[in-house]
Design a protein around this motif. Structure first.
Motif, PDB file in Angstrom:
ATOM      1  N   PRO A  90      24.896 -16.831   3.794  1.00 19.59           N
ATOM      2  CA  PRO A  90      25.251 -17.661   4.948  1.00 19.59           C
ATOM      3  C   PRO A  90      25.444 -16.835   6.209  1.00 19.59           C
ATOM      4  O   PRO A  90      25.820 -15.672   6.150  1.00 19.59           O
ATOM      5  N   TYR A  91      25.139 -17.455   7.311  1.00 18.40           N
ATOM      6  CA  TYR A  91      25.274 -16.819   8.607  1.00 18.40           C
ATOM      7  C   TYR A  91      25.799 -17.909   9.513  1.00 18.40           C
ATOM      8  O   TYR A  91      25.259 -19.000   9.534  1.00 18.40           O
ATOM      9  N   PHE A  92      26.888 -17.625  10.217  1.00 18.67           N
ATOM     10  CA  PHE A  92      27.470 -18.661  11.056  1.00 18.67           C
ATOM     11  C   PHE A  92      27.541 -18.192  12.499  1.00 18.67           C
ATOM     12  O   PHE A  92      27.264 -17.044  12.783  1.00 18.67           O
ATOM     13  N   TYR A  93      27.943 -19.112  13.368  1.00 15.11           N
ATOM     14  CA  TYR A  93      28.060 -18.761  14.782  1.00 15.11           C
ATOM     15  C   TYR A  93      29.028 -17.590  14.917  1.00 15.11           C
ATOM     16  O   TYR A  93      30.225 -17.733  14.678  1.00 15.11           O
ATOM     17  N   ARG A  94      28.500 -16.438  15.320  1.00 18.38           N
ATOM     18  CA  ARG A  94      29.284 -15.210  15.303  1.00 18.38           C
ATOM     19  C   ARG A  94      30.445 -15.224  16.287  1.00 18.38           C
ATOM     20  O   ARG A  94      31.423 -14.539  16.119  1.00 18.38           O
ATOM     21  N   TYR A  95      30.273 -16.011  17.353  1.00 18.40           N
ATOM     22  CA  TYR A  95      31.241 -15.929  18.441  1.00 18.40           C
ATOM     23  C   TYR A  95      32.443 -16.840  18.202  1.00 18.40           C
ATOM     24  O   TYR A  95      33.377 -16.845  18.991  1.00 18.40           O
ATOM     25  N   LYS A 142      30.764  -9.231   4.104  1.00 19.24           N
ATOM     26  CA  LYS A 142      29.950 -10.169   3.337  1.00 19.24           C
ATOM     27  C   LYS A 142      30.803 -11.106   2.472  1.00 19.24           C
ATOM     28  O   LYS A 142      30.569 -12.306   2.423  1.00 19.24           O
ATOM     29  N   GLY A 143      31.799 -10.516   1.821  1.00 26.01           N
ATOM     30  CA  GLY A 143      32.665 -11.325   0.968  1.00 26.01           C
ATOM     31  C   GLY A 143      33.427 -12.357   1.787  1.00 26.01           C
ATOM     32  O   GLY A 143      33.608 -13.498   1.363  1.00 26.01           O
ATOM     33  N   MET A 144      33.855 -11.953   2.984  1.00 28.65           N
ATOM     34  CA  MET A 144      34.589 -12.891   3.832  1.00 28.65           C
ATOM     35  C   MET A 144      33.684 -14.016   4.320  1.00 28.65           C
ATOM     36  O   MET A 144      34.107 -15.168   4.435  1.00 28.65           O
ATOM     37  N   PRO A 172      32.853  -6.902  -7.473  1.00 25.44           N
ATOM     38  CA  PRO A 172      33.379  -7.611  -8.650  1.00 25.44           C
ATOM     39  C   PRO A 172      34.719  -8.294  -8.393  1.00 25.44           C
ATOM     40  O   PRO A 172      34.969  -9.384  -8.918  1.00 25.44           O
ATOM     41  N   VAL A 173      35.576  -7.679  -7.581  1.00 28.81           N
ATOM     42  CA  VAL A 173      36.868  -8.306  -7.308  1.00 28.81           C
ATOM     43  C   VAL A 173      36.649  -9.632  -6.578  1.00 28.81           C
ATOM     44  O   VAL A 173      37.159 -10.679  -6.974  1.00 28.81           O
ATOM     45  N   GLY A 174      35.834  -9.564  -5.528  1.00 29.38           N
ATOM     46  CA  GLY A 174      35.538 -10.768  -4.755  1.00 29.38           C
ATOM     47  C   GLY A 174      34.865 -11.826  -5.616  1.00 29.38           C
ATOM     48  O   GLY A 174      35.200 -13.013  -5.536  1.00 29.38           O
ATOM     49  N   SER A 175      33.931 -11.399  -6.464  1.00 32.55           N
ATOM     50  CA  SER A 175      33.229 -12.346  -7.325  1.00 32.55           C
ATOM     51  C   SER A 175      34.196 -13.041  -8.267  1.00 32.55           C
ATOM     52  O   SER A 175      34.131 -14.253  -8.470  1.00 32.55           O
TER      53      SER A 175
END
Ligand SMILES: Nc1ncnc2c1ncn2[C@@H]1O[C@H](COP(=O)(O)OP(=O)(O)O)[C@@H](O)[C@H]1O
Ligand SMILES: [Mg+2]
Lengths: 312, 279
Positions: A90-95, A142-144, A172-175
Motif C-alpha cells: 500500500p501507498y498512501f497520500y504521503r503528506y 513498511k510495517g507501519m 517476523p515481529v510485525g507479522s
C-alpha cells in the motif's frame, strides 16, 4: 445465509500490447467464501490472487463470469459498503498524517460525523500506531504502512476485510502482530480474506484455504483437513528415555496400534526469534493459538468423520 | 444492506484532498513565483516614464502572464494529480471504497478548479494592486491632465477578466481530465492537451477561412470542429479591457454560459471514459 463472497466461472484476460494476444490471469474460477472465517487465498507470485481480488472489488471488469459480495454483484457500488481492503504494497497520500489519512477514508465511507474522530483514534490505537498517529505517512516504515492500511480498511467497521499480502516485507515481529490482529477480527465476527504466498504465516491463522496456480484453482478446503495426518497422533513426554521404545512398541502392538517414530519436538525458528527479540508475549500467544487450533482440530475431525460416514 | 447513493459530500472530500495535494506540490509554488515575477517585472520599464500608457502596458503584461501560466497550470496540475493517484496506486484504495467513479472525477475536477481559482484570484489581486499604485503615482506626478475624468482603470472589469479566464482554465482542466481518463501516461496527456489547447485557440482561423466554402463536407467539418472544441478566442477580452472599453453585461453572461456548458460536457465525457477503466 449468503456467502461473504461468491465467484462463479470467473475468467480475466489482460490484453498484451498489439494484436489479439492475451494473458489469462484467472481462469474459470469458482469459489464460495462463507461468513466469519479466515480464508487464505494462496499461490505463488503471479498466480492471479490480486487480480481476483480486484475483480471482486469492481476495480477490474471480468472477461467472463460473475462475482458478488454478500449477495450484491461486484459491478454495483453498494457491494463495497461492508468491505475493508488493504491493497498489496500500500501507498498512501504521503503528506497526510496517519490520523488525517484514516479520517479521510472514514469520511469517504460515510462514518457518522459525530463518531468519526473517536472511531479514528480507536482503530489507530487498535493497530498499535497511537504514537505515530500525528506523523506524516511519508515517514512511516513498511510495517507501519501495513498497519495504517489496516486501520483505514477497518475505520467503517466492515463485515468483510480483504488483505492482500499484509505481511509482505514485514519482519517476523510485525507479522506475528498482524496475525494476532487478524485473529481478533475473526473473534469480532468478521470474515477475513488473506492473500499470501508466505505459507508459514497463514498456516497459523487460516480456517480454510484455496490455492491458485497460473490463474487456476488447484486445491480448496479446510486447512486442518489438508495438513493434518488424520490417522496419526503425537504424544509429548517429559523426561523420555530411549530404552522405553521397545516396551512402548509392544504395548501399542497389543492394542493394534503401531509406534511410527520417536522424535524430539522443535520450536519454530519464528518462536525462537520472537522470544529473543523480547516479544515473548507474542510468542506465547502464538503457541497457545497453536494449541487451540490443535484442540479444535481434534473435535472437528471427529465431526468430519461422522459427516463423511453419513454422506457415504 | 442499504444502497449507496450519489453523494456531493464525498465529492467535496475528494476535491479538498486534491486541492491540498496540489498546493503542497512544489510546482504550484514555482509557477506562482514565476508569474508574480513576470507581472512585477513590468516595473523594470518604469524608468521610461510612459505616463498614462504605462497602465495599459502593465495590464497587457499581467493579462498575458495570467493566461500563459494559468493554462500551463490547468493542464499540468490536472494530469499530475490524476496520474499520481493511478501511478501511486492510491486510486486502488479509494475506488475500492463505496464511491462512484463519477464522484472521483468530479472531485478531482473541482479540486483543480479551486486551485485555478486561487491562482487566478491571486494574480488578479496583485495586478490590481500594482495598477492602483502606478495609477496613483502617475495621477499625482507625471501626467495629471490625463486623469481629469478620474481614474482610468476599470478595476471591476479586471476582476471580470479574472473570472472569465478562470472559466477558460476550468474548461481546459475538463479537457485534460478527458484525455487523462483514457491515456496511459502523464506525459502523453500533457502533450495531447496542449495540442488541443492550440486547436481551441486557433479554430476561429479555420472557421473564417472555410466558412465561405459551399462544399458540404467542408462545412460539416468546420461545424464539427467548432462544436467539439470550444472557441477560446471568445475568452480573449483583455484587449477590450486594456483599451478602456467596458464589457457589456450580456457578453459576460454569454461567455459564462458557454463555459459552463463545455465544463459540464467535458466532465461527463471524462466520467464516461473513466467508468470502465481498469485500475
Ligand atoms: N494490469 C495488468 N496488465 C497486464 N497483466 C497483468 C495486469 N495485472 C496483472 N497482470 C498479470 O496477471 C498475472 C496475475 O497477477 P496477480 O494477480 O498480480 O498475481 P498475484 O497477486 O497472485 O501475485 C500476472 O502474470 C501478471 O503479470
Ligand atoms: Mg498480488
Amino acid at each position: 445465509m449468503t456467502s461473504a463472497i461468491s465467484i462463479e466461472d470467473l475468467t480475466k484476460d489482460f490484453p498484451l500490447g498489439f494484436g489479439h494476444l492475451k494473458l489469462r490471469a484467472v481462469e474459470d474460477l469458482s469459489l464460495e467464501i462463507a461468513d466469519n472465517q479466515v480464508f487464505g487465498l494462496l499461490g505463488p507470485n503471479g498466480s492471479g490472487k490480486s487480480t481476483t481480488i480486484k475483480v471482486i472489488l469492481g476495480l477490474l471488469a471480468p472477461t467472463r463470469g460473475t462475482c458478488g459480495i454478500f449477495g450484491t454483484p461486484s459491478a454495483e457500488v453498494s457491494s463495497r459498503r461492508d468491505v475493508g481492503f488493504l491493497p498489496e504494497a500500500p501507498y498512501f497520500y504521503r503528506y497526510l498524517t496517519g490520523f488525517e489519512l484514516v479520517r479521510f477514508f472514514g469520511r469517504i465511507c460515510q462514518v457518522e460525523k459525530s463518531k468519526l474522530n473517536d472511531r479514528v483514534h480507536e482503530v489507530i490505537e487498535w493497530v498499535g500506531l497511537k504514537e505515530a498517529a500525528h506523523r506524516r505517512v511519508g515517514t512511516y516504515s513498511k510495517g507501519m504502512l501495513q498497519r495504517i492500511g489496516l486501520a483505514q480498511a477497518l475505520v467503517h467497521d466492515p463485515r468483510l476485510v480483504i488483505l492482500d499480502e499484509p505481511t509482505a516485507g514485514v519482519d517476523p515481529v510485525g507479522s506475528a502482530e498482524i496475525s494476532s490482529l487478524i485473529l481478533k477480527l475473526k473473534e469480532q465476527g468478521k470474515t477475513i480474506i488473506l492473500c499470501s504466498h508466505l505459507l508459514g504465516q497463514v498456516e497459523d491463522i487460516c480456517d480454510r484455504i484455496a490455492i491458485l496456480n497460473r490463474g487456476k484453482l488447484i486445491l480448496e478446503g479446510e486447512l486442518r483437513d489438508l495438513v493434518s495426518k488424520k490417522d496419526l497422533r503425537s504424544v509429548v513426554v517429559q523426561d523420555y528415555r530411549e530404552e522405553y521404545n521397545d516396551e512402548l512398541a509392544g504395548w501399542l502392538q497389543a492394542r493394534e496400534s503401531r509406534l511410527v517414530s520417536v522424535e524430539q519436538p522443535q520450536y519454530s525458528l519464528d518462536r525462537v526469534f520472537l522470544e529473543h527479540v523480547g516479544r515473548s508475549e507474542l510468542a506465547r500467544e502464538k503457541l497457545s493459538e497453536r494449541a487451540e487450533v490443535a484442540k479444535q482440530q481434534d473435535t472437528a475431525s471427529g465431526k468430519d468423520n461422522e459427516e463423511k460416514k453419513k454422506s457415504s | 444492506m442499504s444502497k449507496v447513493v450519489f453523494s456531493p459530500a464525498r465529492i467535496n472530500i475528494i476535491a479538498k484532498n486534491t486541492f491540498l495535494e496540489a498546493v503542497r506540490q512544489k510546482f504550484f509554488g514555482f509557477l506562482v513565483i514565476i508569474a508574480l515575477g513576470i507581472i512585477l517585472s513590468s516595473q523594470v520599464f518604469r524608468d521610461f516614464n510612459f505616463g498614462a500608457p504605462e497602465l495599459k502596458f502593465i495590464a497587457d503584461f499581467g493579462f498575458g502572464a495570467i493566461v500563459l501560466f494559468g493554462s500551463v497550470l490547468a493542464i499540468v496540475a490536472t494530469a499530475q494529480l490524476f496520474f499520481s493517484e493511478i501511478e501511486n496506486k492510491t486510486a486502488i484504495t479509494i475506488l475500492a471504497k463505496p464511491i462512484f467513479r463519477s464522484e472521483f472525477i468530479f472531485g478531482k475536477f473541482l479540486g483543480v478548479s479551486l486551485l485555478l481559482l486561487v491562482f487566478t484570484g491571486m494574480m488578479t489581486v496583485i495586478l490590481s494592486v500594482l495598477l492602483f499604485w502606478r495609477e496613483t503615482a502617475i495621477m499625482e506626478g507625471v501626467d495629471p491632465e490625463a486623469f481629469e475624468a478620474g481614474r482610468m482603470v476599470a478595476y471591476g472589469d479586471i476582476f471580470l477578466y479574472g473570472i472569465v479566464q478562470w472559466l477558460k482554465f476550468s474548461i481546459l482542466c475538463g479537457i485534460t481530465m478527458v484525455v487523462a481518463s483514457f491515456s496511459n501516461t502523464n506525459l502523453y496527456s500533457v502533450i495531447l492537451s496542449f495540442v488541443i489547447l492550440l486547436i481551441c485557440h486557433l479554430q476561429y482561423l479555420a472557421r473564417d477561412a472555410w466558412a465561405q466554402m459551399e462544399f458540404l463536407p467542408v462545412q460539416l467539418a468546420v461545424f464539427m470542429l467548432s462544436a467539439v472544441f470550444p472557441n477560446f478566442q471568445l475568452f480573449n477580452i483583455g484587449d477590450q479591457i486594456a483599451l478602456g472599453e467596458s464589457i457589456p453585461f450580456e457578453l459576460g453572461a454569454r461567455i459564462i454560459g458557454y463555459a459552463l456548458i463545455y465544463i459540464i460536457v467535458f466532465n461527463l465525457l471524462a466520467v464516461f471514459s473513466f467508468r470502465k477503466r481498469e485500475i
